[in-house]
Design a protein around this motif. Structure first.
Motif, PDB file in Angstrom:
ATOM      1  N   GLN A 131      73.518  47.511 117.126  1.00  0.00           N
ATOM      2  CA  GLN A 131      73.961  48.663 117.921  1.00  0.00           C
ATOM      3  C   GLN A 131      75.241  48.381 118.707  1.00  0.00           C
ATOM      4  OE1 GLN A 131      70.757  50.361 120.300  1.00  0.00           O
ATOM      5  NE2 GLN A 131      69.225  49.515 118.908  1.00  0.00           N
ATOM      6  N   GLY A 132      75.861  47.238 118.446  1.00  0.00           N
ATOM      7  CA  GLY A 132      77.069  46.883 119.185  1.00  0.00           C
ATOM      8  C   GLY A 132      76.767  45.888 120.290  1.00  0.00           C
ATOM      9  N   SER A 133      77.819  45.345 120.890  1.00  0.00           N
ATOM     10  CA  SER A 133      77.662  44.344 121.946  1.00  0.00           C
ATOM     11  C   SER A 133      77.115  44.995 123.219  1.00  0.00           C
ATOM     12  CB  SER A 133      78.997  43.663 122.246  1.00  0.00           C
ATOM     13  OG  SER A 133      79.962  44.626 122.643  1.00  0.00           O
ATOM     14  N   LEU A 134      76.355  44.233 123.968  1.00  0.00           N
ATOM     15  CA  LEU A 134      75.747  44.755 125.184  1.00  0.00           C
ATOM     16  C   LEU A 134      76.710  44.764 126.357  1.00  0.00           C
ATOM     17  CD1 LEU A 134      72.235  43.020 125.003  1.00  0.00           C
ATOM     18  CD2 LEU A 134      72.953  45.212 124.054  1.00  0.00           C
ATOM     19  N   LEU A 135      77.676  43.857 126.357  1.00  0.00           N
ATOM     20  CA  LEU A 135      78.603  43.725 127.472  1.00  0.00           C
ATOM     21  C   LEU A 135      80.044  43.760 126.982  1.00  0.00           C
ATOM     22  CD1 LEU A 135      76.832  40.858 129.469  1.00  0.00           C
ATOM     23  CD2 LEU A 135      76.977  43.256 130.169  1.00  0.00           C
ATOM     24  N   HIS A 136      80.930  44.252 127.845  1.00  0.00           N
ATOM     25  CA  HIS A 136      82.359  44.218 127.574  1.00  0.00           C
ATOM     26  C   HIS A 136      82.852  42.773 127.714  1.00  0.00           C
ATOM     27  CE1 HIS A 136      86.676  44.891 128.254  1.00  0.00           C
ATOM     28  NE2 HIS A 136      86.502  46.031 127.621  1.00  0.00           N
ATOM     29  N   PRO A 137      83.863  42.369 126.954  1.00  0.00           N
ATOM     30  CA  PRO A 137      84.373  40.986 127.071  1.00  0.00           C
ATOM     31  C   PRO A 137      84.739  40.597 128.501  1.00  0.00           C
ATOM     32  CG  PRO A 137      85.281  42.020 125.114  1.00  0.00           C
ATOM     33  CD  PRO A 137      84.504  43.079 125.830  1.00  0.00           C
ATOM     34  N   LEU A 138      85.286  41.528 129.291  1.00  0.00           N
ATOM     35  CA  LEU A 138      85.626  41.214 130.679  1.00  0.00           C
ATOM     36  C   LEU A 138      84.371  40.955 131.508  1.00  0.00           C
ATOM     37  CD1 LEU A 138      88.565  43.691 131.486  1.00  0.00           C
ATOM     38  CD2 LEU A 138      88.684  41.218 131.093  1.00  0.00           C
ATOM     39  N   GLU A 139      83.294  41.681 131.200  1.00  0.00           N
ATOM     40  CA  GLU A 139      82.033  41.449 131.901  1.00  0.00           C
ATOM     41  C   GLU A 139      81.457  40.084 131.543  1.00  0.00           C
ATOM     42  OE1 GLU A 139      80.537  46.106 132.242  1.00  0.00           O
ATOM     43  OE2 GLU A 139      79.997  44.894 130.488  1.00  0.00           O
ATOM     44  N   VAL A 140      81.590  39.702 130.286  1.00  0.00           N
ATOM     45  CA  VAL A 140      81.139  38.368 129.875  1.00  0.00           C
ATOM     46  C   VAL A 140      81.937  37.291 130.603  1.00  0.00           C
ATOM     47  CG1 VAL A 140      80.928  36.776 127.934  1.00  0.00           C
ATOM     48  CG2 VAL A 140      80.386  39.206 127.614  1.00  0.00           C
ATOM     49  N   LEU A 141      83.250  37.484 130.680  1.00  0.00           N
ATOM     50  CA  LEU A 141      84.107  36.524 131.380  1.00  0.00           C
ATOM     51  C   LEU A 141      83.728  36.436 132.857  1.00  0.00           C
ATOM     52  CD1 LEU A 141      86.549  34.624 131.121  1.00  0.00           C
ATOM     53  CD2 LEU A 141      88.019  36.577 131.674  1.00  0.00           C
ATOM     54  N   TYR A 142      83.443  37.596 133.448  1.00  0.00           N
ATOM     55  CA  TYR A 142      83.032  37.622 134.858  1.00  0.00           C
ATOM     56  C   TYR A 142      81.734  36.832 135.066  1.00  0.00           C
ATOM     57  CZ  TYR A 142      80.694  39.430 139.023  1.00  0.00           C
ATOM     58  OH  TYR A 142      80.011  39.539 140.208  1.00  0.00           O
ATOM     59  N   LEU A 143      80.751  37.034 134.189  1.00  0.00           N
ATOM     60  CA  LEU A 143      79.484  36.320 134.328  1.00  0.00           C
ATOM     61  C   LEU A 143      79.660  34.818 134.134  1.00  0.00           C
ATOM     62  CD1 LEU A 143      76.974  38.722 132.517  1.00  0.00           C
ATOM     63  CD2 LEU A 143      77.356  38.428 134.963  1.00  0.00           C
ATOM     64  N   LEU A 144      80.554  34.425 133.238  1.00  0.00           N
ATOM     65  CA  LEU A 144      80.830  32.997 133.078  1.00  0.00           C
ATOM     66  C   LEU A 144      81.447  32.416 134.349  1.00  0.00           C
ATOM     67  CD1 LEU A 144      82.200  32.890 129.415  1.00  0.00           C
ATOM     68  CD2 LEU A 144      79.985  32.064 130.237  1.00  0.00           C
ATOM     69  N   GLY A 145      82.156  33.257 135.100  1.00  0.00           N
ATOM     70  CA  GLY A 145      82.726  32.800 136.365  1.00  0.00           C
ATOM     71  C   GLY A 145      81.674  32.402 137.376  1.00  0.00           C
ATOM     72  N   LEU A 146      80.439  32.904 137.209  1.00  0.00           N
ATOM     73  CA  LEU A 146      79.362  32.499 138.108  1.00  0.00           C
ATOM     74  C   LEU A 146      79.077  31.001 137.997  1.00  0.00           C
ATOM     75  CD1 LEU A 146      76.787  35.414 137.768  1.00  0.00           C
ATOM     76  CD2 LEU A 146      78.064  34.782 139.817  1.00  0.00           C
ATOM     77  N   VAL A 147      79.327  30.431 136.817  1.00  0.00           N
ATOM     78  CA  VAL A 147      79.135  28.991 136.649  1.00  0.00           C
ATOM     79  C   VAL A 147      80.092  28.228 137.556  1.00  0.00           C
ATOM     80  CG1 VAL A 147      79.186  27.080 135.006  1.00  0.00           C
ATOM     81  CG2 VAL A 147      78.366  29.343 134.277  1.00  0.00           C
ATOM     82  N   VAL A 148      81.336  28.704 137.616  1.00  0.00           N
ATOM     83  CA  VAL A 148      82.336  28.072 138.491  1.00  0.00           C
ATOM     84  C   VAL A 148      81.940  28.227 139.951  1.00  0.00           C
ATOM     85  CG1 VAL A 148      84.761  28.062 139.163  1.00  0.00           C
ATOM     86  CG2 VAL A 148      84.126  28.524 136.779  1.00  0.00           C
ATOM     87  N   VAL A 149      81.520  29.449 140.330  1.00  0.00           N
ATOM     88  CA  VAL A 149      81.103  29.702 141.709  1.00  0.00           C
ATOM     89  C   VAL A 149      79.907  28.829 142.077  1.00  0.00           C
ATOM     90  CG1 VAL A 149      80.180  31.442 143.291  1.00  0.00           C
ATOM     91  CG2 VAL A 149      82.002  32.059 141.698  1.00  0.00           C
ATOM     92  N   ALA A 150      78.924  28.751 141.178  1.00  0.00           N
ATOM     93  CA  ALA A 150      77.733  27.949 141.455  1.00  0.00           C
ATOM     94  C   ALA A 150      78.076  26.469 141.612  1.00  0.00           C
ATOM     95  CB  ALA A 150      76.712  28.139 140.333  1.00  0.00           C
ATOM     96  N   THR A 151      78.944  25.964 140.744  1.00  0.00           N
ATOM     97  CA  THR A 151      79.339  24.557 140.827  1.00  0.00           C
ATOM     98  C   THR A 151      80.060  24.272 142.140  1.00  0.00           C
ATOM     99  OG1 THR A 151      79.563  24.469 138.413  1.00  0.00           O
ATOM    100  CG2 THR A 151      80.619  22.716 139.690  1.00  0.00           C
ATOM    101  N   ALA A 152      80.946  25.192 142.521  1.00  0.00           N
ATOM    102  CA  ALA A 152      81.704  25.006 143.763  1.00  0.00           C
ATOM    103  C   ALA A 152      80.796  25.055 144.986  1.00  0.00           C
ATOM    104  CB  ALA A 152      82.795  26.070 143.867  1.00  0.00           C
ATOM    105  N   CYS A 153      79.858  26.021 145.009  1.00  0.00           N
ATOM    106  CA  CYS A 153      79.021  26.226 146.194  1.00  0.00           C
ATOM    107  C   CYS A 153      77.860  25.241 146.288  1.00  0.00           C
ATOM    108  CB  CYS A 153      78.481  27.656 146.210  1.00  0.00           C
ATOM    109  SG  CYS A 153      79.740  28.933 146.416  1.00  0.00           S
ATOM    110  N   GLU A 154      77.284  24.880 145.142  1.00  0.00           N
ATOM    111  CA  GLU A 154      76.078  24.049 145.159  1.00  0.00           C
ATOM    112  C   GLU A 154      76.366  22.556 145.016  1.00  0.00           C
ATOM    113  OE1 GLU A 154      73.129  25.220 145.731  1.00  0.00           O
ATOM    114  OE2 GLU A 154      73.510  27.374 145.564  1.00  0.00           O
ATOM    115  N   VAL A 155      77.530  22.193 144.441  1.00  0.00           N
ATOM    116  CA  VAL A 155      77.814  20.782 144.173  1.00  0.00           C
ATOM    117  C   VAL A 155      79.042  20.302 144.949  1.00  0.00           C
ATOM    118  CG1 VAL A 155      78.331  19.069 142.394  1.00  0.00           C
ATOM    119  CG2 VAL A 155      76.792  20.984 141.869  1.00  0.00           C
ATOM    120  N   VAL A 156      80.167  20.995 144.769  1.00  0.00           N
ATOM    121  CA  VAL A 156      81.424  20.530 145.361  1.00  0.00           C
ATOM    122  C   VAL A 156      81.441  20.716 146.870  1.00  0.00           C
ATOM    123  CG1 VAL A 156      83.924  20.832 145.386  1.00  0.00           C
ATOM    124  CG2 VAL A 156      82.656  21.001 143.217  1.00  0.00           C
TER     125      VAL A 156
END
Length: 521
Positions: free
Chosen positions: A449-474
């Motif tokens: 039925q097509g992709s569930l998310l827009h590519p920009l939304e996917v990129l935004y969600l991947l940014g949570l990994v950076v935010v989590a690493t910065a806030c929880e580790v760094v």
């Protein structure tokens, strides 16, 4: 098409499995909400009703509606079999082993309401024809998304609250409406409002839907359907349900002349616009903008240093603040903004009351609109939208995309609630497992039925990994930890606000888009 009865053998295993997991958290970290509910147990058990909403020896005064106070009283009679010391009002911050065991188990056992609600909601979803694999069945996916919801697990069984019990009543009410049992749905929602008044967020959707779809009956003429015949009897029946439940809950306090005191506890507007940036909504963005403008103003010598100190909403305190550059926001402003944000959805539901799914979509918009624009919103309130959205996510590709966006950002925004190092692996693993399952299962349900998310939304969600690493580790290892201890809260809320805002807009687009009439054969 409902699932055949013999195909539900997997449901008990799911329910028992998550209950076992909850029991493993008995000795884990718990927040001040543990003491809040212990104190309420003591107040309702040890004091006469006339003193419940006046007792203030603890800062955690009783501030839920009376029906929840009666619920605490019922729990206290079981709790005295475990530890009578926890039922003494003067035993502030008491957390004996037996008391901890009882309170943890009380949440697990009252979650039986949520399990029942999940079963009812799963019966309401439309199954895919020819689906033999249980992993490809909407009912199974929905059961996992609800029973194993990451946010509910950490908020109730680590942080400590009774949201599973309350959300169970909400979902039962929704299920009754999906089944066309409107009076039962109205009764359950009335009970819910008198247990926790935060569900006023979605009351407008209930009011409009019940008035339009239940009190107005359908006239069939020339093959068309018109909503014109108003039933006063049905309106009186609905009114009787609401009045009866409120009378049961508030009646004793009205008789004692304590209604103003109770209401002052339920609506404490002196707590301020935001809870220290924790809720990822519009006001988090507004406060961040004010803070940035204040810093810029000081550097350009347009503002004094004192003005920058006024914009100190990152201090983590629950109190009123004045903005430095932007206009300060009052409770009345947030009320107007909230009403304006949900008004188009309510008008659309009134004009086109074409089914319970439309009501559910309007309910979600009311929940997110109140979350985005409300006064002193807690980050946990995002679950009011996340959990019901699970029902639509297993049936619609577009709603599945909205669910993935809202759930991932909303769940990550709850990370600061559990800040102890010991529980860090628990919350990371649980969220990863739930998120991976959500993406995998929903893509499988809506494949082709097509992709569930827009590519920009996917990129935004991947940014949570950076935010989590910065806030929880760094950040914990950096020198900024002492100077700016609440910076991770600010970054988390501001970043997650974008995802919640996008989810809100996606829901509106789905609700307001024109209906596509089926082609004539």
């Amino acid at each position: 098409m409902a699932a055949p009865e013999q195909s539900w053998s997997w449901f008990p295993a799911l329910a028992l499995g998550v209950s076992f997991l909850k029991c493993l958290f008995i000795n884990a970290y718990h927040s001040t909400d543990f003491e809040v509910h212990r104190n309420w147990l003591a107040i309702t058990h040890s004091l006469p009703v006339s003193r419940w909403y006046h007792e203030n020896s603890s800062e955690w005064t009783l501030d839920y509606p009376p029906l929840f106070a009666w619920f605490e009283l019922g729990l206290s009679h079981v709790g005295r079999l475990f530890d009578q010391d926890m039922l003494r009002v003067e035993n502030l911050n008491y957390a004996g082993p037996s008391a901890v065991l009882f309170q943890r188990l009380s949440v697990v056992f009252t979650d039986a309401v949520f399990v029942l609600a999940t079963r009812e909601c799963c019966r309401c979803v439309r199954e895919q024809k020819g689906s033999q694999d249980v992993l490809s069945r909407p009912s199974f996916v929905l059961a996992v998304l609800l029973l194993w919801n990451f946010g509910l697990l950490i908020v109730d069984h680590l942080h400590f609250q009774y949201n599973g019990f309350l959300f169970g009543i909400l979902l039962l009410s929704v299920a009754k409406h999906l089944q066309g049992r409107h009076l039962q749905g109205a009764l359950l929602f009335s009970i819910l409002l008198n247990l926790k008044h935060i569900y006023l967020y979605v009351a407008p959707a209930y009011g409009i839907y019940l008035l339009r779809s239940y009190c107005f009956t359908q006239d069939h003429k020339d093959g068309s359907v018109r909503w014109s015949s108003f039933s006063l009897v049905r309106l009186l029946m609905l009114g009787g349900i609401v009045v009866s439940v409120c009378a049961l809950s508030f009646g004793p306090f009205v008789v004692m002349g304590q209604l103003p005191q109770v209401l002052s506890r339920l609506f404490p507007f002196k707590r301020g616009l935001c809870h220290a940036y924790w809720a990822p909504n519009l006001w988090a963005l507004y406060n961040a903008l004010d803070k940035g403008l204040a810093v810029l103003g000081v550097r350009l010598k347009l503002l004094k240093e004192a003005e920058l100190l006024r914009a100190s909403m990152t201090g983590g305190l629950v109190q009123e603040f004045q903005h430095s550059v932007l206009p300060s926001i009052s409770p009345s402003v947030t009320l107007v903004c909230t009403l304006l944000s949900i008004l188009p959805a309510l008008v659309s539901l009134w004009r086109r009351p074409r089914g319970s799914r439309r009501f559910l979509r309007c309910l979600l918009i009311c929940a997110l609109g109140s979350f985005m624009f409300g006064w002193h919103v807690h980050e946990k309130a995002v679950l009011i939208a996340v959990l019901p959205l699970s029902i639509l996510a297993v049936e619609s590709r577009e709603d599945a995309g909205t669910f993935l966006l809202l759930t991932t950002t909303g769940h990550y925004s709850l990370f600061p609630l559990i800040f102890t190092p010991t529980e860090l692996p628990i919350k990371v693993c649980l969220m990863l497992l739930f998120t991976v399952f959500s993406f995998t299962a929903l893509r499988r349900l809506h494949r082709g039925q097509g992709s569930l998310l827009h590519p920009l939304e996917v990129l935004y969600l991947l940014g949570l990994v950076v935010v989590a690493t910065a806030c929880e580790v760094v950040f914990p290892l950096s020198p900024w930890k002492q100077r700016l201890p609440f910076l991770p809260l600010l970054v988390t809320s501001v970043y997650c606000s974008a995802g919640v805002s996008c989810s809100f807009l996606r829901l509106y687009v789905a609700l307001l888009q024109p209906e596509h009439k089926p082609k004539q054969p």
